[in-house]
Motif scaffolding. Structure first.
Motif, PDB file in Angstrom:
ATOM      1  N   UNK A  19      29.236  -6.557 -22.656  1.00  0.00           N
ATOM      2  CA  UNK A  19      28.859  -7.944 -22.561  1.00  0.00           C
ATOM      3  C   UNK A  19      28.978  -8.707 -21.272  1.00  0.00           C
ATOM      4  N   UNK A  20      28.050  -9.509 -20.924  1.00  0.00           N
ATOM      5  CA  UNK A  20      28.009 -10.113 -19.530  1.00  0.00           C
ATOM      6  C   UNK A  20      29.519 -11.067 -19.668  1.00  0.00           C
ATOM      7  N   UNK A  21      30.044 -11.227 -18.484  1.00  0.00           N
ATOM      8  CA  UNK A  21      31.417 -12.136 -18.532  1.00  0.00           C
ATOM      9  C   UNK A  21      31.078 -13.493 -19.390  1.00  0.00           C
ATOM     10  N   UNK A  77      33.363 -13.946 -22.951  1.00  0.00           N
ATOM     11  CA  UNK A  77      34.370 -15.310 -23.035  1.00  0.00           C
ATOM     12  C   UNK A  77      34.159 -15.523 -24.346  1.00  0.00           C
ATOM     13  N   UNK A  78      32.979 -15.735 -24.800  1.00  0.00           N
ATOM     14  CA  UNK A  78      32.826 -16.457 -26.158  1.00  0.00           C
ATOM     15  C   UNK A  78      32.979 -15.409 -27.393  1.00  0.00           C
ATOM     16  N   UNK A  82      37.174 -13.900 -31.706  1.00  0.00           N
ATOM     17  CA  UNK A  82      38.067 -12.877 -31.884  1.00  0.00           C
ATOM     18  C   UNK A  82      39.342 -13.705 -32.140  1.00  0.00           C
ATOM     19  N   UNK A  83      39.655 -14.652 -31.293  1.00  0.00           N
ATOM     20  CA  UNK A  83      40.998 -15.548 -31.321  1.00  0.00           C
ATOM     21  C   UNK A  83      40.869 -16.135 -32.588  1.00  0.00           C
ATOM     22  N   UNK A  92      33.248  -7.527 -30.590  1.00  0.00           N
ATOM     23  CA  UNK A  92      33.884  -6.724 -29.287  1.00  0.00           C
ATOM     24  C   UNK A  92      32.957  -7.008 -28.149  1.00  0.00           C
ATOM     25  N   UNK A  93      33.464  -7.265 -27.068  1.00  0.00           N
ATOM     26  CA  UNK A  93      32.538  -7.432 -25.877  1.00  0.00           C
ATOM     27  C   UNK A  93      32.200  -5.998 -25.452  1.00  0.00           C
TER      28      UNK A  93
END
Length: 116
Positions: A38-40, A44-45, A50-51, A114-115
């Motif tokens: 995934x792009x940066x 982040x999203x 996940x959090x 998952x990124x």
């Protein structure tokens, strides 16, 4: 089955479930081929999701008494019959008012976000 082993059923099931995920985790972490990254900004999203999924999972586990869910409370109980320890009330408040299986939902959300 034998009634004297009823209080161990949930705990043995929980341990077996955790042990059965180890082969999957082994192949997941030893395979170095990537399908996508995934792009940066999206990573982040996804980490935020996940959090939030982790918080939702822990809240759901707390709401249904995690010690009972894992089988630890049955093991500590003096009674050997598990049905005597179960509450006959259906949990329909909190996150259970929005989703039938929040533990499954938050677990899958955690895995899907998952990124890499």
């Amino acid at each position: 089955g034998l009634k004297r082993f009823d209080k161990y059923y949930r705990l043995v099931y929980s341990i077996t479930s955790v042990l059965s995920i180890f082969p999957v985790a082994y192949f997941l972490f030893t395979d170095s081929s990537l399908l996508w990254v995934a792009p940066a900004w999206l990573a982040f999203v996804l980490y935020f999701i996940k959090g939030m999924a982790s918080v939702g999972f822990l809240y759901s586990l707390w709401q249904i008494d995690g010690l009972h869910f894992l089988g630890i409370r049955q093991l500590k109980s003096q009674r050997s019959h598990p049905s005597a320890q179960l509450s006959d009330t259906l949990v329909t408040s909190g996150v259970f008012s929005l989703c039938r299986h929040p533990l499954y939902f938050f677990s899958m959300l955690f895995l899907w976000a998952s990124p890499t």
